[in-house]
Design a protein around this motif. Structure first.
Motif, PDB file in Angstrom:
ATOM      1  N   THR A 211       0.951  -5.143  -1.967  1.00  0.00           N
ATOM      2  CA  THR A 211       1.112  -4.208  -0.846  1.00  0.00           C
ATOM      3  C   THR A 211       0.072  -3.094  -0.914  1.00  0.00           C
ATOM      4  N   GLU A 212      -0.114  -2.521  -2.099  1.00  0.00           N
ATOM      5  CA  GLU A 212      -1.101  -1.457  -2.262  1.00  0.00           C
ATOM      6  C   GLU A 212      -2.521  -1.982  -2.022  1.00  0.00           C
TER       7      GLU A 212
ATOM      8  N   LYS B  35      -3.208  -2.369   1.628  1.00  0.00           N
ATOM      9  CA  LYS B  35      -3.482  -1.068   2.240  1.00  0.00           C
ATOM     10  C   LYS B  35      -4.944  -0.669   2.014  1.00  0.00           C
ATOM     11  N   GLU B  36      -5.445  -0.861   0.782  1.00  0.00           N
ATOM     12  CA  GLU B  36      -6.840  -0.528   0.475  1.00  0.00           C
ATOM     13  C   GLU B  36      -7.798  -1.385   1.302  1.00  0.00           C
TER      14      GLU B  36
ATOM     15  N   GLY C 124      -7.158  -2.879   4.081  1.00  0.00           N
ATOM     16  CA  GLY C 124      -7.020  -2.516   5.491  1.00  0.00           C
ATOM     17  C   GLY C 124      -7.864  -1.309   5.861  1.00  0.00           C
ATOM     18  N   GLU C 125      -7.885  -0.309   4.977  1.00  0.00           N
ATOM     19  CA  GLU C 125      -8.730   0.856   5.237  1.00  0.00           C
ATOM     20  C   GLU C 125     -10.208   0.458   5.254  1.00  0.00           C
TER      21      GLU C 125
ATOM     22  N   GLN D  92       3.225 -11.022   4.769  1.00  0.00           N
ATOM     23  CA  GLN D  92       4.387 -10.436   5.409  1.00  0.00           C
ATOM     24  C   GLN D  92       5.525 -11.450   5.529  1.00  0.00           C
TER      25      GLN D  92
ATOM     26  N   GLY E  81       7.317  -1.302   2.244  1.00  0.00           N
ATOM     27  CA  GLY E  81       6.052  -2.023   2.277  1.00  0.00           C
ATOM     28  C   GLY E  81       5.877  -2.809   3.553  1.00  0.00           C
TER      29      GLY E  81
ATOM     30  N   ASP F 159       4.949  -0.297   6.318  1.00  0.00           N
ATOM     31  CA  ASP F 159       3.575   0.206   6.193  1.00  0.00           C
ATOM     32  C   ASP F 159       2.555  -0.853   6.617  1.00  0.00           C
ATOM     33  N   LEU F 160       2.773  -2.093   6.202  1.00  0.00           N
ATOM     34  CA  LEU F 160       1.817  -3.154   6.538  1.00  0.00           C
ATOM     35  C   LEU F 160       1.885  -3.513   8.025  1.00  0.00           C
TER      36      LEU F 160
ATOM     37  N   LEU G 117      -0.319  -0.979   9.607  1.00  0.00           N
ATOM     38  CA  LEU G 117      -1.712  -1.296   9.297  1.00  0.00           C
ATOM     39  C   LEU G 117      -2.207  -2.470  10.129  1.00  0.00           C
TER      40      LEU G 117
END
Length: 275
Positions: A79-80, A83-84, A86-87, A121, A197, A200-201, A204
């Protein structure tokens, strides 16, 4: 100038020339970022394969605390990382003045990111459903055990020795109940973290999809403008060809007229001189 100096200049060892003949080299920062994102996506694909195998074992005879802990750790780690990535995808999608090669890299990264995120997901939702089912089953087992213990105590309350044995069993059972309560609490916390999670995803994914959609509209606008310019150029070329043809015909007519006038003047002059 010596042969060695000439060879040095031609090979570009004297400096000042960029790789690939300079003008067509991609931005090094863009290349580093895109390559780093590709490497992270490759690692995430490996995590997805592990999760697919481990989550499939949840709720089966091979289910155990170690397996659930491994699933939880990989879910949190992935998940983390998503996120990275995705940015990074959002940054690379908004890169300005990209070349055709960079545009291809943008599209490939976006496509692979969305595919990997969608698969992850789906695994998150499956793990969440199995965790909830496990907690529900554990609570039901505790309630059933408490009811059975209460009934056994009432039936065997007449004999002192049996009562003492029952007390020992009760203490052991209470330890098991406390352990199961703690386990249920831990699993409920894991469920909460998975739900966070997932949320958040989802956000994103929507952000990346919006950026890609806006870029798609810009590409369509650019393509439409290019088509319009092409059509206008073709129309202008046709008009120029038509004007050139008319001008050529006009010149031909003018030459013929001048030739006729010259003949008439020659006849008149001859008539005057002969007369």
């Amino acid at each position: 100038m010596s042969f060695d100096q000439l060879s040095s200049i031609e090979s570009g060892s004297g400096g000042g020339r960029r790789p690939n003949n300079g003008t067509y080299a991609d931005d090094p920062e863009f290349s580093r970022l895109s390559q780093g994102l590709m490497n992270k996506l490759f690692h995430l694909q490996g995590n997805i394969s592990k999760l697919r195998s481990d989550i499939g074992l949840l709720g089966t005879r091979r289910d155990n605390p170690r397996l659930r802990e491994r699933v939880h750790v990989v879910l949190e780690e992935s998940t983390e990382q998503f996120k990275e990535v995705g940015e990074g995808i959002k940054k690379i999608q908004t890169w300005e003045d990209v070349t055709p090669t960079q545009k291809y890299s943008q599209q490939k990264l976006s496509r692979e990111f969305k595919a990997a995120l969608g698969e992850f997901q789906a695994l998150q939702r499956t793990a969440l459903e199995k965790q909830r089912a496990s907690v529900t089953a554990a609570k039901a087992a505790l309630d059933h055990g408490a009811s059975a213990e209460g009934g056994a105590t009432g039936a065997e309350g007449e004999q002192l020795q049996q009562l003492q044995q029952q007390e020992q069993v009760h203490l052991a059972a209470q330890d098991e109940v406390d352990f199961q309560d703690a386990l249920i609490t831990e699993r409920e916390e894991e469920i909460r973290q998975i739900e966070e999670g997932v949320g958040d995803l989802n956000v994103l994914f929507q952000q990346v999809a919006q950026i890609v959609g806006e870029q798609g509209e810009q590409l369509q606008t650019i393509e439409s403008n290019a088509v319009n310019v092409r059509d206008d150029t073709r129309g202008a070329d046709h008009e120029l060809r038509t004007a050139a043809r008319y001008q050529k015909n006009a010149r031909s007519k003018a030459c013929c007229l001048l030739l006729v006038l010259a003949i008439i003047m020659a006849v008149v002059l001859l008539a005057v001189f002969l007369g």
